[in-house]
Design a protein around this motif. Structure first.
Motif, PDB file in Angstrom:
ATOM      1  N   UNK A  62      36.896  40.993  29.759  1.00 33.39           N
ATOM      2  CA  UNK A  62      35.508  41.491  30.065  1.00 33.39           C
ATOM      3  C   UNK A  62      34.773  42.058  28.509  1.00 33.39           C
ATOM      4  N   UNK A  63      33.527  42.018  28.852  1.00 32.21           N
ATOM      5  CA  UNK A  63      32.911  42.567  27.495  1.00 32.21           C
ATOM      6  C   UNK A  63      32.413  41.462  26.571  1.00 32.21           C
ATOM      7  N   UNK A  64      32.276  41.901  25.414  1.00 32.94           N
ATOM      8  CA  UNK A  64      31.799  40.886  24.556  1.00 32.94           C
ATOM      9  C   UNK A  64      32.684  40.007  23.493  1.00 32.94           C
ATOM     10  N   UNK A  65      33.890  40.326  23.679  1.00 31.15           N
ATOM     11  CA  UNK A  65      34.822  39.411  22.682  1.00 31.15           C
ATOM     12  C   UNK A  65      35.059  38.170  23.383  1.00 31.15           C
ATOM     13  N   UNK A  66      35.047  36.929  22.519  1.00 28.22           N
ATOM     14  CA  UNK A  66      35.236  35.547  23.144  1.00 28.22           C
ATOM     15  C   UNK A  66      36.714  35.582  23.205  1.00 28.22           C
ATOM     16  N   UNK A  80      51.758  34.329  40.549  1.00 27.03           N
ATOM     17  CA  UNK A  80      52.045  35.272  39.300  1.00 27.03           C
ATOM     18  C   UNK A  80      50.932  35.969  39.106  1.00 27.03           C
ATOM     19  N   UNK A  81      50.798  37.203  38.376  1.00 25.61           N
ATOM     20  CA  UNK A  81      49.801  38.074  38.106  1.00 25.61           C
ATOM     21  C   UNK A  81      48.668  37.438  37.226  1.00 25.61           C
ATOM     22  N   UNK A  82      47.526  37.977  37.002  1.00 24.19           N
ATOM     23  CA  UNK A  82      46.492  37.768  36.243  1.00 24.19           C
ATOM     24  C   UNK A  82      46.264  39.212  35.424  1.00 24.19           C
ATOM     25  N   UNK A  83      46.392  38.829  34.078  1.00 28.50           N
ATOM     26  CA  UNK A  83      46.003  40.065  32.972  1.00 28.50           C
ATOM     27  C   UNK A  83      44.568  40.449  32.906  1.00 28.50           C
ATOM     28  N   UNK A  84      44.108  41.496  33.025  1.00 30.08           N
ATOM     29  CA  UNK A  84      42.616  41.606  32.483  1.00 30.08           C
ATOM     30  C   UNK A  84      42.494  42.484  31.632  1.00 30.08           C
ATOM     31  N   UNK A 124      33.303  39.815  38.814  1.00 32.59           N
ATOM     32  CA  UNK A 124      33.734  38.219  39.062  1.00 32.59           C
ATOM     33  C   UNK A 124      35.392  38.248  38.962  1.00 32.59           C
ATOM     34  N   UNK A 125      36.172  39.311  38.869  1.00 34.42           N
ATOM     35  CA  UNK A 125      37.598  39.276  38.798  1.00 34.42           C
ATOM     36  C   UNK A 125      38.181  38.530  39.794  1.00 34.42           C
ATOM     37  N   UNK A 126      39.305  37.749  39.665  1.00 38.54           N
ATOM     38  CA  UNK A 126      39.783  37.166  40.696  1.00 38.54           C
ATOM     39  C   UNK A 126      40.544  37.722  41.669  1.00 38.54           C
ATOM     40  N   UNK A 178      41.839  30.438  38.625  1.00 35.85           N
ATOM     41  CA  UNK A 178      41.964  31.932  38.623  1.00 35.85           C
ATOM     42  C   UNK A 178      41.602  32.329  40.222  1.00 35.85           C
ATOM     43  N   UNK A 179      40.897  31.580  40.670  1.00 36.08           N
ATOM     44  CA  UNK A 179      40.552  31.693  41.999  1.00 36.08           C
ATOM     45  C   UNK A 179      41.331  31.351  43.433  1.00 36.08           C
ATOM     46  N   UNK A 180      42.660  30.304  42.849  1.00 39.21           N
ATOM     47  CA  UNK A 180      43.109  29.837  43.734  1.00 39.21           C
ATOM     48  C   UNK A 180      44.164  30.733  44.306  1.00 39.21           C
ATOM     49  N   UNK A 181      44.501  30.742  45.804  1.00 37.78           N
ATOM     50  CA  UNK A 181      45.224  31.671  46.398  1.00 37.78           C
ATOM     51  C   UNK A 181      46.022  30.782  47.367  1.00 37.78           C
ATOM     52  N   UNK A 182      47.178  30.921  47.827  1.00 41.13           N
ATOM     53  CA  UNK A 182      47.910  32.397  47.351  1.00 41.13           C
ATOM     54  C   UNK A 182      48.500  31.992  45.901  1.00 41.13           C
TER      55      UNK A 182
END
Length: 249
Positions: free
Chosen positions: A139-143, A107-111, A169-171, A100-104
């Motif tokens: 984010x939040x409590x759902x696994x 493709x997008x990340x969905x949050x 902590x988002x990418x 998730x942290x790798x750049x460039x």
């Protein structure tokens, strides 16, 4: 050879439940480690593989153990029509965070900001996998690896990167958040490294995520229609991104 029932009980607490033939099929296609797989009808499962998934037929032939239907049913929340279930090793969190942290990023990340419906979360992961998105973050409590989410995603968690993070902590990448008061998405080109955020089905974006957003975008919608389903909103947004991108699927 290890007894499949013994193996299941030994591994069940620390692995991912693959509920149904299609979840197992997709997990195998995308490299999941599957230490045990069972079915109440091995011949029928392999016939289904011959018809729908010949690419993983040999792997299934080596994996599937037939057990009584009552035993199979005891392994799952509710029996699947294909009477197939398996356990897979969850990808390591450190490896997922690195992806998730790798750049460039191409493709997008969905949050999904504090999602509440497990089935919707699974449907979004399935969509993200289909579009080749880098990953789905909740984010939040759902696994996001809850069995109901994995079932809704048809095992395609293994075709993308799925993690739960805090808003802080988002990418990396420009954060585009979907909101009814945002700019019309049709006038915006979404970059390949976008982070695309969607609010909870009931309450929308959290104040914390809204404050972090670089851009607020809205989807076209007829007046007096309250909202779209979460997975529909994600599908529309990913399609809009893909239509303007040269990233290969």
């Amino acid at each position: 050879m290890t007894d499949p029932v013994t193996a299941w009980h030994r591994l069940a607490g620390d692995t991912v439940l693959l509920d149904g033939f299609h979840a197992l099929k997709h997990a195998l296609r995308f490299g999941a480690e599957v230490p045990v797989a069972v079915t109440a009808d091995r011949a029928a499962a392999l016939a289904l593989a011959d018809e729908l998934a010949p690419d993983v037929r040999d792997a299934l032939d080596g994996l599937l153990s037939e057990v009584p239907h009552e035993t199979y049913a005891s392994f799952v929340p509710r029996p699947h029509p294909t009477a197939v279930a398996a356990l897979a090793v969850r990808p390591s969190r450190s490896a997922s965070l690195a992806k998730l942290a790798a750049v460039p990023r191409r493709t997008p990340v969905v949050v999904l900001d504090n999602p509440r419906n497990l089935g919707n979360a699974g449907a979004v992961i399935r969509l993200a996998a289909g579009f080749g998105a880098t990953g789905v973050v909740t984010t939040g409590s759902v696994d996001p690896w809850h069995p109901t989410v994995v079932r809704g995603g048809a095992g395609l968690h293994f075709a993308t990167t799925v993690e739960r993070l805090g808003v802080g902590e988002l990418p990396p990448g420009p954060l585009f958040a979907l909101d009814p008061e945002g700019d019309d998405i049709r006038g915006v080109k979404l970059p390949d490294d976008a982070v695309l955020a969607f609010g909870s089905e009931r309450t929308g974006l959290s104040p914390e995520l809204r404050a972090r957003a670089d851009h607020l975008l809205s989807l076209p919608m007829r007046p007096q229609v309250s909202s779209y389903n979460l997975a529909t909103s994600v599908a529309m947004t990913l399609y809009h991104w893909s239509a303007g991108s040269e990233a290969p699927l």
